[in-house]
Design an enzyme around this catalytic site. Sequence first.
Site: not given
Length: 308
Positions: A107, A134, A137, A225, A266, A294
Site C-alpha cells: 500500500r 485501489h 476495494q 469518497d 470505501c 474486502r
Amino acid sequence: MPNFLDIHTTDPAALRDILAQAGNMKTARGTRPKGTPDDDQPLAGHVVALIFEKPSTRTRVSFDVGVRQMGGSTLVLSGAEMQLGHGETIADTARVLSRYVDLIMIRTFGEDILHEMAEHATVPVINGLTDNSHPCQIMADVMTFEEHRGPIKGKRVAWMGDGNNVAQSFLHAAASFGFDFTFSGPAQLDPRDDLVGAVRKAGQDVRIERDPAKAVADADLVVTDTWVSMGDAESSRQRRHNLLRPYQVNERLMDAAPDHAMVMHCLPAHRGEEVTDAILDGPRSVVFDEAENRLHAQKAIMRWCLDA
C-alpha cells in the site's frame, strides 16, 4: 505466478474467477468465529509480507485476518521502518523479500513504486492502494453489488465528488465488468481524460455530469469518497470542501435517484461532509457489507496469485 496490480491489467475472466472464489469462500465460512481457520487451509506454510507506506485500517486487518484464516502467516512492515526507496532501493527490497516470503502486498504512493516492486520481485505482488488506483476495494464493491442486485453488467454507477484513485479504479472496472459510469464533480477534479477515453473505447457509456441530481437519475449505484484523501495537501482542505460541497450524498440527492439505487463508500467516511449520517446508516447503504467483502475478495485474490 501472476501479480494483481490493477483491474485493467488483470484478465476479465480471471476477475470473474476471483469473485466466484470469494463468494464460495464467504459461503463456506458461514457464521463461524472470525478466528476459526478455513477448512481447506490453502495458504498453509505460506508467509505474506504486508507493506504499508500509508495508514490503513481495513486493508491491514482484512489482509492479516484473511491470511490467518487460510492457514498462512503475515509479516507487517511500515515504509518508515524499511526506508523503502531511501535506505535501500525498491528493486533490492523486492529481491530480498522474495527470498523470505511467498507473496507481497504493498500500500504505497506512486504507481512507479508498485510497478518497480513487481518488476523485481520473484513472488506475486498485490496492489493494496496507490495514489492512482485501489483495485482490491473495487473487487469488493463489485462483489457487494452483485450480492444485492445481481450482475453488474449493463448497470450504471454514479460517482459523486473527487475523481480520485477509487473513482479511477471504478472506471477500470467499468470496462472489465461491462457497466456504465457517470462522474459528477467539479471540473478541477475530473478523472483523467485518457482513462475516460479508454473506457469509452471499450464500449461503455461514460458521462461527465455537473448536475448531481441528473447524475443519479438513472443510477443503480451511487458511490462517494472523502473530499480530502491521503496524499492531498492539508492546505487544500477548505478549497476542496468548497468545490465538493454541492456533491454531498444526502437525502435530497438520493430522492432524485431510482428507489433501487444503493450507496457505497470505501470508508473511512467523514460523516456530514461527503455523506450524511442518514444515508450512511440508512437502508440504501451497503458500506459495511463492502467493508466485510474486502476480506473475502482479497482472500480470493491471494489464492489466485499463489494458485492455491
